[in-house]
Motif scaffolding. Structure first.
Motif, mmCIF file in Angstrom:
data_model
loop_
_atom_site.group_PDB
_atom_site.id
_atom_site.type_symbol
_atom_site.label_atom_id
_atom_site.label_comp_id
_atom_site.label_asym_id
_atom_site.label_seq_id
_atom_site.Cartn_x
_atom_site.Cartn_y
_atom_site.Cartn_z
ATOM 1 N N GLY A 79 0.744 -1.279 0.079
ATOM 2 C CA GLY A 79 0.040 -0.012 0.182
ATOM 3 C C GLY A 79 0.975 1.407 -0.062
ATOM 4 O O GLY A 79 2.068 1.335 0.068
ATOM 5 N N PRO A 80 0.137 2.492 -0.128
ATOM 6 C CA PRO A 80 0.972 3.768 -0.009
ATOM 7 C C PRO A 80 1.732 4.044 1.229
ATOM 8 O O PRO A 80 1.478 3.400 2.356
ATOM 9 N N THR A 81 2.952 4.654 1.124
ATOM 10 C CA THR A 81 3.485 5.214 2.502
ATOM 11 C C THR A 81 2.974 6.530 2.774
ATOM 12 O O THR A 81 2.584 7.173 2.051
ATOM 13 N N VAL A 82 2.869 6.365 4.100
ATOM 14 C CA VAL A 82 2.222 7.460 4.961
ATOM 15 C C VAL A 82 3.484 8.347 5.676
ATOM 16 O O VAL A 82 4.195 7.756 6.424
ATOM 17 N N VAL A 158 5.051 3.623 7.008
ATOM 18 C CA VAL A 158 4.970 4.836 7.827
ATOM 19 C C VAL A 158 6.150 5.528 8.241
ATOM 20 O O VAL A 158 7.087 4.762 8.799
ATOM 21 N N VAL A 159 6.018 6.799 7.856
ATOM 22 C CA VAL A 159 7.470 7.511 8.134
ATOM 23 C C VAL A 159 7.261 8.598 9.128
ATOM 24 O O VAL A 159 6.300 9.295 8.853
ATOM 25 N N ILE A 160 8.042 8.657 10.091
ATOM 26 C CA ILE A 160 7.994 9.929 10.937
ATOM 27 C C ILE A 160 9.012 10.940 10.583
ATOM 28 O O ILE A 160 10.193 10.415 10.981
ATOM 29 N N GLY A 190 3.230 -6.421 10.150
ATOM 30 C CA GLY A 190 4.388 -6.485 8.798
ATOM 31 C C GLY A 190 4.400 -5.137 8.250
ATOM 32 O O GLY A 190 5.069 -5.113 7.198
ATOM 33 N N ILE A 191 3.979 -4.045 8.796
ATOM 34 C CA ILE A 191 3.993 -2.810 8.329
ATOM 35 C C ILE A 191 5.201 -1.998 8.915
ATOM 36 O O ILE A 191 5.361 -1.814 10.173
ATOM 37 N N PRO A 192 6.363 -1.893 8.059
ATOM 38 C CA PRO A 192 7.557 -1.148 8.710
ATOM 39 C C PRO A 192 7.183 0.166 8.989
ATOM 40 O O PRO A 192 6.442 1.011 8.502
ATOM 41 N N VAL A 193 8.254 0.828 10.106
ATOM 42 C CA VAL A 193 8.022 2.120 10.452
ATOM 43 C C VAL A 193 9.384 2.567 10.317
ATOM 44 O O VAL A 193 10.390 2.065 10.893
ATOM 45 N N LEU A 194 9.466 4.074 9.678
ATOM 46 C CA LEU A 194 10.928 4.672 9.657
ATOM 47 C C LEU A 194 10.672 5.981 10.457
ATOM 48 O O LEU A 194 9.749 6.868 10.130
ATOM 49 N N ALA A 195 11.684 6.365 11.490
ATOM 50 C CA ALA A 195 11.643 7.548 11.945
ATOM 51 C C ALA A 195 12.965 8.241 11.457
ATOM 52 O O ALA A 195 14.152 7.430 11.691
ATOM 53 N N THR A 196 12.960 9.545 11.186
ATOM 54 C CA THR A 196 14.141 10.115 10.763
ATOM 55 C C THR A 196 14.402 11.646 11.457
ATOM 56 O O THR A 196 13.429 12.225 11.825
ATOM 57 N N THR A 197 15.301 11.931 11.964
ATOM 58 C CA THR A 197 15.713 13.134 12.573
ATOM 59 C C THR A 197 17.334 13.449 12.316
ATOM 60 O O THR A 197 18.150 12.532 12.115
#
Length: 701
Positions: A79-82, A158-160, A190-197
């Motif tokens: 699905g789409p990336t949020v 999902v990207v934060i 199974g939905i990966p999550v990425l956080a960046t800063t």
């Protein structure tokens, strides 16, 4: 492309990396190559479906990680990336970057309300690869109840972005970001999550990683920036600092950003620099969104030498060849400072970073600290005022609690995340869930903020490498004792602080122009009847447009007015009085005042009375003395407009106005919200004053 959910075999992994490299070249140019940590993150997200936190300096390529991952996951049928993004500038840049890589991106934010329904339909129809949303949208009732559940169940990733905003310890903590924890908890399996800063010390890393998941992959790199040449220039007087910058701005490479701590200072500085031939413009949180976008494009295209900005221009603004960042006034945290200077020198070998601190900085820090999360009894008032069946809007709730609008909204957001209230159509509801005020947490935060302020002061006076100092504040894991060799402390080069006398005189004359308008309050706060006060609707019989000598945050008058108001209560200094006379002389009033009256100032009674008496003599006005406060008046402590008006209502005993045939000049030492002068003017009008012209020495901003 088919991507299994488990670990890939070596050949497939090689193919995936080649696809990732190809996408990077589309995104960043033909010579671009993935960094090893970029590939590690992409592999963790796409192949292993893991949760990852990437802490890397500005310009490292964090956005490439999530756009490439989004494209690869989309190709695998996911699905789409949020992407949760905090700023409109960031969203605009990211959408443009996504299009270069062939990623279909859309954004939902306050600037494109008319497009929301169409975008929702595109997401539902599978036409969008990446959806960027602001954190505020996560709790919009329609989005939360209709769109978010499907995204949480079907999202590919999902990207934060700017993930330090999630943490209490982050330099730019935002209550709306705390809702991300709920989003993550509701994600399908199974939905990966990425956080960046780019800006996270050990405490922030631990906090954010823990909120993402129990087995979060953390990738941290060096925070050194080889292109940054850092220096501190100490000039005590604000006008002299401005003159120094005006003379040397053309020497700075390329175009850049000049940061000011307040909106008023940003506009003052932009005005002075423009008057001296520099192509600059002010950019603040009060700038219209359309104008902000235009100004960002002007800076990106080198059409201006600099934007004179508050912190509103920060995260997400991407100009690789930004040549300099100057701060006129120090931020309250080394971490926030690093984040802002990190805008410069991403794609250049030499970027200048100059800090011009001032003695007024601490006062400004103190003001911003004063609007932190309120005490428990005030928060309990909010919970008590809310109903469990009938929603109350923020406007309806405001007169029931002792909080101004912005702090009330912050409290509601925190209580919402904590489960004690819920936002619905029409306002807010209490949930009835128990809520505990975390006193220990807020005290820890207060101590941490004080330590950050002291560290920022230490940065200004340190003799060690400035980049090393900042990297230590951010707990840079690659810090190895080597110095940058570029900053003023490493090179021993000190900046000449002399200023041309002619330039200084011209700038002082421009900044010393006294007088700013004091707009009258035009509407009584809503809900005054609930407080027993018979005021509502449009204010009739109030004050006319008034005047103020200057703002405490002004580059010109600020320092002198602070000295007057911070010192012992005393008669008005001659230089300040002369400036007041100049303001009155240039005042374009409809009718000249015939009388003058001093406010009974709780903090500066002698100053206000002396100023009024001297104005009466010079202007040949009837001296009405002091407007006395009633002994039984209510104390005024609330920042909330409704409660402030209630406390001020009927607080004065008006003087005898018999025979008065013209307006009254109403004089005070300091005006902040404007409600004191508004209520005093209302009292005088009821007593027979034909008109009231407010005048004050200073206003905070």
């Amino acid at each position: 492309m088919s991507v299994p959910s488990g670990m890939m075999d070596p050949v497939t992994t090689i193919d995936l990396r080649e696809s990732a490299e190809s996408l990077l070249r589309e995104l960043a140019g033909p010579g671009a190559r993935l960094r090893e940590d970029q590939w590690t993150a992409i592999e963790a997200l796409v192949v292993q479906r893991r949760r990852a936190l990437v802490v890397q300096r500005t310009g490292w390529g964090k956005s490439a990680v999530y756009f490439i991952s989004a494209k690869l996951l989309r190709a695998a049928g996911r699905g789409p990336t949020v992407i949760v993004s905090p700023l409109l500038a960031l969203m605009r840049n990211q959408v443009a970057a996504a299009q270069r890589a062939g990623v279909v991106a859309a954004t939902i934010n306050s600037g494109n309300v008319t497009e929301w329904d169409e975008i929702h339909a595109q997401v539902a129809g599978g036409e969008v690869d990446v959806l960027l949303v602001s954190p505020e949208r996560l709790n919009n009732p329609d989005f939360r109840d209709s769109v978010l559940p499907k995204l949480a169940a079907d999202a590919g990733l999902v990207v934060i972005d700017e993930a330090h905003c999630v943490s209490d310890w982050g330099h730019d903590f935002r209550p709306d970001y705390r809702r991300i924890r709920t989003l993550i908890a509701d994600l399908g399996s199974g939905i990966p999550v990425l956080a960046t800063t780019a800006t996270a010390n050990d405490r922030v890393v631990t906090d954010v990683a823990g909120q993402i998941g129990t087995d979060t992959l953390v990738l941290r790199g060096s925070l050194d920036r080889e292109s940054l040449h850092m220096s501190v220039v100490r000039i005590e007087d604000a006008v002299t600092r401005t003159a120094w910058l005006s003379r040397r701005l053309h020497e700075l490479p390329g175009s850049g950003i000049i940061y000011a701590l307040t909106v008023a200072a940003a506009h003052d500085l932009a005005d002075v620099l423009s008057s001296h031939g520099h192509r600059v413009a002010a950019y603040t949180g009060q700038t219209d969104p359309a104008e902000r976008e235009m100004l960002e494009q002007a800076l990106l295209g080198n059409e201006v030498k600099a934007l004179v900005a508050t912190s509103a221009l920060g995260m997400g603004f991407d100009k690789p060849d930004l040549g300099f960042v100057v701060h006129l006034g120090a931020p309250s945290s080394p971490i926030a400072y690093y984040q802002q200077v990190g805008r410069a020198g991403r794609g250049t070998d030499n970027a200048q970073v100059v800090l011009l601190p001032g003695p007024e900085d601490r006062r400004i820090w103190s003001y911003f600290a004063s609007v932190a999360f309120p005490r428990e009894h005030v928060v309990r008032e909010v919970l008590t005022a809310l109903d469990r069946e009938r929603p109350l809007s923020t406007t309806a709730l405001e007169p029931l609690v002792e909080l101004n609008r912005s702090r009330l909204e912050m409290v509601l957001k925190v209580l919402d995340v904590d489960g004690a209230v819920r936002r619905v159509r029409g306002g807010w509801l209490a949930t009835g869930e128990p809520w505990v005020y975390d006193t220990e947490r807020y005290e820890r935060l207060s101590v941490a903020r004080e330590a950050e302020q002291q560290a920022m002061i230490d940065y200004q006076s340190t003799s060690e490498c400035r980049m090393t100092f900042l990297r230590r504040q951010l707990d840079d894991p690659s810090l190895d004792g080597r110095v940058c060799g570029r900053c003023d402390n490493c090179t021993g080069e000190r900046t000449d602080t002399t200023v041309d006398a002619t330039d200084l005189a011209a700038i002082r004359t421009r900044l010393d122009r006294p007088g700013i308008d004091l707009a009258p309050r035009k509407q009584w706060p809503t809900g005054m009847s609930k407080l027993g006060i018979p005021l509502s609707g449009k204010i009739s019989g109030g004050a006319e447009t008034g005047r103020v000598l200057g703002r405490l945050s002004d580059l010109g008058w600020g320092q002198r007015l602070r000295a007057v108001l911070d010192g012992p209560d005393a008669p008005v200094p001659d230089s300040v009085f002369d400036a007041c006379v100049a303001v009155l002389r240039d005042w374009n009033w409809t009718r000249r005042p015939t009388a003058v009256l001093a406010m009974d100032s709780p903090t500066h009674p002698r100053l206000a009375a002396d100023l009024a008496a001297r104005l009466a003599r010079v202007g040949r006005l009837r001296d009405l003395g002091v407007l006395p406060l009633r002994p039984d008046r209510r104390p005024v402590a609330a920042a909330n407009s409704a409660h402030r008006v209630a406390a001020l209502f009927d607080s004065w005993t008006p003087p005898d106005l018999t025979g008065l045939d013209g307006p009254v000049l109403l004089v005070d030492a300091l005006t902040d919200t404007g409600w004191t002068l508004t209520l005093a003017a209302h009292t005088l009008r009821l007593a027979g004053a034909p008109a009231v012209l407010p005048f004050a020495l200073a206003t905070p901003s």
